[in-house]
Structures are given as structure tokens and as C-alpha cells.
Write a protein that holds these residues in place. Structure first.
Motif, PDB file in Angstrom:
ATOM      1  N   GLU A   1      -1.990   4.587  -6.600  1.00 14.29           N
ATOM      2  CA  GLU A   1      -2.526   4.066  -5.334  1.00 14.29           C
ATOM      3  C   GLU A   1      -1.686   4.528  -4.152  1.00 14.29           C
ATOM      4  O   GLU A   1      -2.212   4.945  -3.115  1.00 14.29           O
ATOM      5  N   THR A   2      -0.368   4.432  -4.305  1.00 15.59           N
ATOM      6  CA  THR A   2       0.530   4.838  -3.222  1.00 15.59           C
ATOM      7  C   THR A   2       0.374   6.320  -2.919  1.00 15.59           C
ATOM      8  O   THR A   2       0.336   6.728  -1.748  1.00 15.59           O
TER       9      THR A   2
ATOM     10  N   PRO B   1      -6.167   5.553   5.560  1.00 14.24           N
ATOM     11  CA  PRO B   1      -4.861   5.872   6.135  1.00 14.24           C
ATOM     12  C   PRO B   1      -5.026   6.520   7.506  1.00 14.24           C
ATOM     13  O   PRO B   1      -6.060   7.125   7.797  1.00 14.24           O
TER      14      PRO B   1
ATOM     15  N   TYR C   1     -10.342   0.808   3.443  1.00 14.94           N
ATOM     16  CA  TYR C   1      -9.108   1.152   4.141  1.00 14.94           C
ATOM     17  C   TYR C   1      -8.916   2.655   4.212  1.00 14.94           C
ATOM     18  O   TYR C   1      -9.029   3.365   3.211  1.00 14.94           O
TER      19      TYR C   1
ATOM     20  N   ASN D   1      -3.285  10.755   2.391  1.00 14.88           N
ATOM     21  CA  ASN D   1      -4.363  10.510   3.351  1.00 14.88           C
ATOM     22  C   ASN D   1      -5.741  10.569   2.713  1.00 14.88           C
ATOM     23  O   ASN D   1      -6.706  11.059   3.297  1.00 14.88           O
TER      24      ASN D   1
ATOM     25  N   ALA E   1      -8.461  -4.058   0.652  1.00 17.21           N
ATOM     26  CA  ALA E   1      -8.391  -2.673   1.147  1.00 17.21           C
ATOM     27  C   ALA E   1      -9.622  -1.880   0.716  1.00 17.21           C
ATOM     28  O   ALA E   1     -10.177  -1.098   1.498  1.00 17.21           O
TER      29      ALA E   1
ATOM     30  N   LEU F   1       0.803  -1.220   0.000  1.00 18.01           N
ATOM     31  CA  LEU F   1       0.000   0.000   0.000  1.00 18.01           C
ATOM     32  C   LEU F   1       0.835   1.269   0.000  1.00 18.01           C
ATOM     33  O   LEU F   1       0.353   2.321  -0.414  1.00 18.01           O
ATOM     34  N   ASN F   2       2.081   1.168   0.448  1.00 16.77           N
ATOM     35  CA  ASN F   2       2.881   2.381   0.623  1.00 16.77           C
ATOM     36  C   ASN F   2       4.124   2.485  -0.245  1.00 16.77           C
ATOM     37  O   ASN F   2       4.805   3.500  -0.210  1.00 16.77           O
TER      38      ASN F   2
ATOM     39  N   HIS G   1      -2.723   7.018  -0.846  1.00 21.85           N
ATOM     40  CA  HIS G   1      -2.546   6.718   0.575  1.00 21.85           C
ATOM     41  C   HIS G   1      -1.619   7.721   1.255  1.00 21.85           C
ATOM     42  O   HIS G   1      -1.859   8.132   2.396  1.00 21.85           O
ATOM     43  N   ARG G   2      -0.564   8.131   0.551  1.00 20.52           N
ATOM     44  CA  ARG G   2       0.380   9.091   1.137  1.00 20.52           C
ATOM     45  C   ARG G   2      -0.293  10.435   1.417  1.00 20.52           C
ATOM     46  O   ARG G   2       0.112  11.155   2.332  1.00 20.52           O
TER      47      ARG G   2
ATOM     48  N   ILE H   1      -8.735   8.201   0.440  1.00 19.51           N
ATOM     49  CA  ILE H   1      -9.278   6.853   0.473  1.00 19.51           C
ATOM     50  C   ILE H   1      -9.565   6.387  -0.937  1.00 19.51           C
ATOM     51  O   ILE H   1     -10.260   7.071  -1.701  1.00 19.51           O
TER      52      ILE H   1
END
Length: 357
Positions: free
Chosen positions: A93-94, A48, A46, A100, A41, A21-22, A97-98, A102
């Protein structure tokens, strides 16, 4: 939703979930494992850590808004057909998530890359059904891949905030991050010409395809004849590259250099040649610079597209529009770089003799 719960559903370790995910460069054990993690996820919604805190506290300020982002993949109806788009998806995608945000949905809808299918089918109804699947979680949409102009207009009307990230420029309907396909192809074909090749073939899509236009332009610019027999129009997959090379080998004469419109097509070409290495040894060049391009033997000469920057700027543009940072439709074009490896040699040389992947 915690990483531990995703790990349990995907049947992997929490550490693997965190890396997938990251870190877009993380080499997962298999594409299927990465897909299970992504699916879990999304199903578990999911969030963050920082986004979860905002949702819990009910923060509503613009600066702290938690955004729900959807992704549409248009080149295929399933994952793992073109590694370039898989790699680009991992970057996007990364970045989601970085920042914050969804990730709410990932759709694979090849219909939107085909003008013919878009004219034939009710795309407005398809888009409406996709929108319903978001259940209101739809602050923005990132379209990865080529898309029909009318479809983009409908997406913009429905979603308001849309960014397209692609290997070709679109029509200026929505914000976009692109690498110019004509320039990419021109750069690749010109490299073959500089090596002395004058009989150059093309394998890939032709209709409304910028890379084909760039191929033709490079030949004309250097006063070289385009031989229609050396143009193999095909879908750009490994299997189709293999089949296209079989067609070229069935001809009485062969091109000394071949430009494949993307790397995975070139991989198919190389695999066919590896089994007939005593017959024919052309120079092969492509575009994209997927991870696999560095692990072919010989290593594939190709044009590198900056996937990391494409993904980062796509999300940046989308969030800036969501937060009312800009109003005008914006196009961001990134430059590409020729990666000279060993699959191309001068026309005077015998070429490389060890085809092995």
C-alpha cells in the motif's frame, strides 16, 4: 480527495492518516484503526498529490500515467489472521502511494488459495464480479499469497497486468516475487539439526506446501527419520498452533524440536507451552519474522523474509509491465536470513524455562 476528509470519515487525526498511508512500519493504535483508514481511503478514492495533479491536468503520456492498482489477499477471507500478510500489505500500500498510484480495491478471497475450492466453484464468475467492482479502475492487480494456477491464468486474461507476491513459488503463469518456501524450511530445520535435534516435529499445512517439502527434504538430507506422529497438519493460525501443540502433548513421546510453518502458528504453540511449562520444553523455530516474533519471551528464532523488498519489487514489476517495459513472465526470488534468538537451544540442554507472551 484530501487526507483531512479521510481522517474525518475514519475518526482519527490527519497526522495518523498520513503516517498509516505513507509508512508501513508505523505502529497504529490498533488494526481496526488502520482498517478504517484503508477503507475510507478506498471509498473516497484517495489520490496522492502528484497523481491528483496528473488527473486534473489530464496528462496522458506514458511516463506520467496515473495507475489504478487492485490488491487480492488469498490466504484468508478477513484481515488480521496472519500478521505476515498484513505487514506485506502495508508495504505494498505504501509503495502504491509513493509511486503516485491509486489503490482501487483490496479483496480478501481465500477461495483462490485452495485448489479444491477452485475446482468446485465457478471462479470465472467470481473474477468477473470482482472486475466489475473496479468500475474500470483496473490497470493492474497484485496478488498477495498462494493462488490456484487456473485462477491466476483467468486473472491475467482479465487484468492483463498481474504480479503475485508470495512465500511460495507459483507456476510461472504471471510475474512473481517470491521467497522459496523449500529453502526457508530447510534453513530452519537444519538449524535445529545443527543444535543436535534428531526428533523434529512439523506444524502447518502439508498439501502442496513448499515449506512442508523443505521440512521433509532437510530430514532426509541429514538421514533422519520422519515420524508421522510428529507431523500435525493444520491451518496456520495462532489458534490452530495452540491446538496442534495440545495434540503433541497428548502423545507418549515428544519431538525435542518443532518447526512451525509460520510465525503466528509458533505464537500459538508458545502460548500453550507457557501454561504447561513444567511438562515439556522443546526448541521452537518458525518462518516469516513478523513483528510479534521479537516480542515473545523467549524471542522466537525464525527465518526472516524481506517484506519491504518483496513489496517494492512487486509494484516495480507491475508498473514496468503496465508501461510495456517487459513482456516475458518474470520471476524474482529474494534470499532469506536466519534470525537466531532464544527459543532454540541444543538438544543436550534442558531448554528454556520461562514461557511467557
Amino acid at each position: 480527495m484530501s487526507i483531512k476528509e479521510i481522517a474525518k470519515r475514519a475518526q482519527v487525526s490527519p497526522a495518523t492518516v498520513s503516517r498509516v498511508l505513507n509508512n508501513p512500519d508505523y505502529k497504529c493504535s490498533s488494526p481496526q484503526v488502520r482498517e478504517r483508514i484503508r477503507k475510507a481511503a478506498i471509498e473516497l478514492n484517495y489520490v496522492p498529490n502528484e497523481a491528483a495533479r496528473r488527473l486534473k491536468t489530464g496528462s496522458s503520456s506514458t511516463e506520467e500515467k496515473t495507475c489504478y492498482i487492485n490488491i487480492l489477499m488469498t490466504r484468508t477471507d478477513s484481515a488480521h489472521v496472519d500478521p505476515f500478510f498484513d505487514e506485506l500489505l502495508r508495504v505494498v500500500e505504501t509503495e502504491i502511494h509513493r509511486n503516485n498510484c491509486i489503490l482501487s480495491q483490496v479483496w480478501y478471497r481465500a477461495i483462490f488459495s485452495s485448489d479444491k475450492r477452485c475446482r468446485r466453484e465457478n471462479i470465472a464468475d467470481i473474477i468477473e464480479k470482482m472486475y466489475e467492482q473496479t468500475e474500470g479502475h483496473c490497470d493492474g492487480l497484485i496478488v498477495i499469497g498462494k493462488s490456484n494456477k487456473e485462477a491466476l491464468a483467468l486473472f491475467r486474461k482479465k487484468y492483463k497486468n498481474v504480479v503475485c507476491v508470495n512465500r511460495n513459488a507459483s507456476s510461472g503463469v504471471v510475474d512473481e516475487v517470491v521467497c522459496d518456501g523449500e529453502k526457508i524450511a530447510f534453513m530452519a530445520v537444519e538449524h535445529l539439526i545443527e543444535l543436535g535435534h534428531t526428533n523434529i516435529g512439523y506444524i502447518g499445512e502439508c498439501h502442496n506446501e513448499a515449506r512442508y517439502r523443505g521440512f521433509v527434504e532437510a530430514l532426509y538430507d541429514h538421514h533422519l527419520e520422519l515420524d508421522p506422529d510428529f507431523v500435525i497438519e493444520t491451518n496456520q493460525t495462532e489458534a490452530k498452533g495452540y491446538e496442534a501443540m495440545e495434540k503433541l502433548l497428548a502423545m507418549p513421546d515428544y519431538p525435542t524440536g518443532i518447526y512451525c510453518a509460520n510465525d503466528i502458528t509458533a505464537v500459538g504453540v508458545l502460548k500453550l507451552l507457557s501454561r504447561r511449562k513444567n511438562i515439556y520444553m522443546p526448541s521452537v523455530i518458525a518462518s516469516d519474522d513478523i513483528e510479534q516474533a521479537q516480542f515473545t519471551t523467549p524471542m522466537l528464532t525464525t527465518v526472516h523474509l524481506p517484506k519491504e523488498d518483496m513489496g517494492k519489487f512487486a509494484l516495480w514489476l507491475l508498473l514496468d509491465r503496465i508501461n510495456n517495459g517487459h513482456k516475458a513472465v518474470t520471476r524474482m526470488e529474494l534470499e532469506c536470513k536466519l534470525m537466531v534468538r532464544s527459543s532454540c537451544t541444543s538438544a543436550q540442554e534442558n531448554g528454556w524455562s520461562d514461557y511467557c507472551i
